[in-house]
Write a protein that holds these residues in place. Structure first.
Motif, PDB file in Angstrom:
ATOM      1  N   GLN A  21      -5.461   1.184   6.277  1.00  0.00           N
ATOM      2  CA  GLN A  21      -6.001   0.443   5.136  1.00  0.00           C
ATOM      3  C   GLN A  21      -6.847  -0.766   5.533  1.00  0.00           C
ATOM      4  O   GLN A  21      -7.332  -1.491   4.660  1.00  0.00           O
ATOM      5  CB  GLN A  21      -4.838  -0.033   4.241  1.00  0.00           C
ATOM      6  CG  GLN A  21      -3.968   1.084   3.689  1.00  0.00           C
ATOM      7  CD  GLN A  21      -4.731   1.983   2.754  1.00  0.00           C
ATOM      8  OE1 GLN A  21      -5.630   1.531   2.020  1.00  0.00           O
ATOM      9  NE2 GLN A  21      -4.408   3.275   2.770  1.00  0.00           N
ATOM     10  N   ASP A  25      -9.886  -1.278   6.910  1.00  0.00           N
ATOM     11  CA  ASP A  25     -11.290  -1.349   6.513  1.00  0.00           C
ATOM     12  C   ASP A  25     -11.426  -1.688   5.031  1.00  0.00           C
ATOM     13  O   ASP A  25     -12.256  -2.519   4.642  1.00  0.00           O
ATOM     14  CB  ASP A  25     -11.991  -0.026   6.822  1.00  0.00           C
ATOM     15  CG  ASP A  25     -12.163   0.203   8.316  1.00  0.00           C
ATOM     16  OD1 ASP A  25     -12.084  -0.783   9.079  1.00  0.00           O
ATOM     17  OD2 ASP A  25     -12.380   1.363   8.714  1.00  0.00           O
ATOM     18  N   ARG A  26     -10.613  -1.029   4.205  1.00  0.00           N
ATOM     19  CA  ARG A  26     -10.696  -1.267   2.758  1.00  0.00           C
ATOM     20  C   ARG A  26     -10.261  -2.687   2.407  1.00  0.00           C
ATOM     21  O   ARG A  26     -10.933  -3.381   1.641  1.00  0.00           O
ATOM     22  CB  ARG A  26      -9.812  -0.255   2.019  1.00  0.00           C
ATOM     23  CG  ARG A  26      -9.941  -0.311   0.489  1.00  0.00           C
ATOM     24  CD  ARG A  26      -9.041   0.703  -0.164  1.00  0.00           C
ATOM     25  NE  ARG A  26      -7.638   0.362   0.042  1.00  0.00           N
ATOM     26  CZ  ARG A  26      -6.981  -0.524  -0.732  1.00  0.00           C
ATOM     27  NH1 ARG A  26      -7.619  -1.151  -1.719  1.00  0.00           N
ATOM     28  NH2 ARG A  26      -5.723  -0.773  -0.504  1.00  0.00           N
ATOM     29  N   VAL A  27      -9.135  -3.128   2.976  1.00  0.00           N
ATOM     30  CA  VAL A  27      -8.634  -4.476   2.665  1.00  0.00           C
ATOM     31  C   VAL A  27      -9.602  -5.538   3.193  1.00  0.00           C
ATOM     32  O   VAL A  27      -9.869  -6.544   2.515  1.00  0.00           O
ATOM     33  CB  VAL A  27      -7.223  -4.665   3.259  1.00  0.00           C
ATOM     34  CG1 VAL A  27      -6.756  -6.116   3.079  1.00  0.00           C
ATOM     35  CG2 VAL A  27      -6.227  -3.709   2.603  1.00  0.00           C
ATOM     36  N   GLN A  44       0.853  -1.180   0.000  1.00  0.00           N
ATOM     37  CA  GLN A  44       0.000   0.000   0.000  1.00  0.00           C
ATOM     38  C   GLN A  44       0.896   1.239   0.000  1.00  0.00           C
ATOM     39  O   GLN A  44       2.124   1.142   0.185  1.00  0.00           O
ATOM     40  CB  GLN A  44      -0.913   0.005   1.232  1.00  0.00           C
ATOM     41  CG  GLN A  44      -1.723  -1.263   1.413  1.00  0.00           C
ATOM     42  CD  GLN A  44      -2.745  -1.474   0.306  1.00  0.00           C
ATOM     43  OE1 GLN A  44      -3.441  -0.526  -0.086  1.00  0.00           O
ATOM     44  NE2 GLN A  44      -2.837  -2.696  -0.190  1.00  0.00           N
ATOM     45  N   SER A  54     -12.841  -5.263   3.491  1.00  0.00           N
ATOM     46  CA  SER A  54     -13.997  -5.276   2.586  1.00  0.00           C
ATOM     47  C   SER A  54     -13.686  -6.039   1.307  1.00  0.00           C
ATOM     48  O   SER A  54     -14.513  -6.813   0.808  1.00  0.00           O
ATOM     49  CB  SER A  54     -14.401  -3.834   2.268  1.00  0.00           C
ATOM     50  OG  SER A  54     -15.477  -3.809   1.353  1.00  0.00           O
ATOM     51  N   ILE A  55     -12.479  -5.826   0.769  1.00  0.00           N
ATOM     52  CA  ILE A  55     -12.074  -6.533  -0.451  1.00  0.00           C
ATOM     53  C   ILE A  55     -12.100  -8.033  -0.248  1.00  0.00           C
ATOM     54  O   ILE A  55     -12.622  -8.796  -1.078  1.00  0.00           O
ATOM     55  CB  ILE A  55     -10.669  -6.066  -0.880  1.00  0.00           C
ATOM     56  CG1 ILE A  55     -10.711  -4.629  -1.381  1.00  0.00           C
ATOM     57  CG2 ILE A  55     -10.088  -6.989  -1.943  1.00  0.00           C
ATOM     58  CD1 ILE A  55      -9.331  -4.031  -1.645  1.00  0.00           C
TER      59      ILE A  55
END
Length: 228
Positions: free
Chosen positions: A214, A216-218, A167, A220-221
Motif C-alpha cells: 500500500q 505507493d497509494r498512501v 488497510q 500519493s495520498i
C-alpha cells in the motif's frame, strides 16, 4: 602502705600528701629515691612547658589554616569543573548519538513503544486530524480518508504527527516528521518492519507496515494532502 601500693600512687599522683604515702616515703629509702627521681622529672617537664611562644605563632597558625582552606576550595572547584565538563561531554555525546540515528530507526523504535495504536480501526473525524496538524503549525489541503489514530508525538528530539491507516492487509503507520527533512526518498527494512522515508514539504513522511503493497497509494495520498 607497701612498696607496690606506693609506686602505683607515685605514678598516679607524685605530689600526693596522704598520710600513708608520706609515711612510706620516709620509711623506705628505695621508694624515697624513686619519688625523688619522679619529682626531678616533673620539674624538668614543667620547665620545658614554660617556653615562651613566638610572637608570630598565632599569625603562623592562621596562615597555615587559611592556606589549607584555600587549597581545599581550589581542589573542590577543580573537581566541580571536571565533573561539569565530563557531564557536558557525556550530554553532547548522547545528543550526537541520538541525532546520528537515522529517522527510520527512530520511527521503528517509536512504533514499538506505541504498538497498541495499531489496533485502532474506527475512522476519526477530519477535524481531529486537522487539529493535530495545526498543533504542529501545518494546514492540510485535504484530510485523507481512513485515519483511525492521530497523535502529536515526540520521536526522539523531533516533533511528529503520528497516524494509523488500517488497510485490508494490515495497518500502515504514517509518521510526518515536522522538523527534519530527509535527504532522499528511500525504502528500508528494520526489525521485521518495511518502511519508506519520503522528503515532503518542510519535513519527512515515513510509512511503516509489514509489507509495502500500500505504500505507493498512501504516499500519493499524503503528497496531495501536504502539497503547498
Amino acid at each position: 602502705m607497701n612498696c607496690l601500693e606506693f609506686r602505683r600512687q607515685l605514678g598516679v599522683d607524685p605530689l600526693s600528701t596522704t598520710i600513708a604515702f608520706v609515711q612510706h616515703r620516709q620509711d623506705c629509702p628505695r621508694c624515697a629515691e624513686a619519688a625523688a627521681r619522679t619529682a626531678h622529672f616533673e620539674a624538668a617537664l614543667r620547665r620545658a612547658l614554660r617556653v615562651e611562644p613566638s610572637p608570630q605563632l598565632a599569625e603562623s597558625i592562621l596562615l597555615v589554616q587559611a592556606t589549607q582552606q584555600n587549597r581545599r576550595q581550589a581542589y573542590l572547584r577543580r573537581g566541580g569543573l571536571l565533573a561539569l565538563a565530563a557531564t557536558l561531554v557525556l550530554a553532547v555525546g548522547v545528543g550526537m548519538r541520538v541525532e546520528a540515528r537515522p529517522l527510520a530507526a527512530q520511527a521503528v523504535d517509536h512504533l514499538r513503544e506505541e504498538a497498541q495504536v495499531l489496533t485502532s480501526t474506527q475512522p476519526l473525524s477530519a477535524e481531529s486530524v486537522r487539529a493535530a496538524f495545526a498543533q504542529r503549525g501545518l494546514a492540510l489541503r485535504h484530510v485523507p480518508d481512513g485515519i483511525a489514530f492521530v497523535g502529536c508525538c515526540p520521536m526522539g528530539k523531533h516533533l511528529t504527527v503520528h497516524m494509523v491507516m488500517p488497510q485490508g492487509d494490515g495497518p500502515v503507520t504514517v509518521i510526518y516528521v515536522v522538523d527534519k527533512k530527509a535527504g532522499q526518498r528511500e525504502d528500508f527494512q528494520r526489525d521485521g518492519w518495511r518502511g519508506r522515508s519520503v522528503p515532503l514539504g518542510r519535513g519527512t513522511l515515513i510509512l511503516l507496515a509489514r509489507d509495502t503493497d500500500q505504500f505507493d497509494r498512501v504516499e500519493s495520498i499524503w503528497r496531495e494532502a501536504l502539497r503547498g
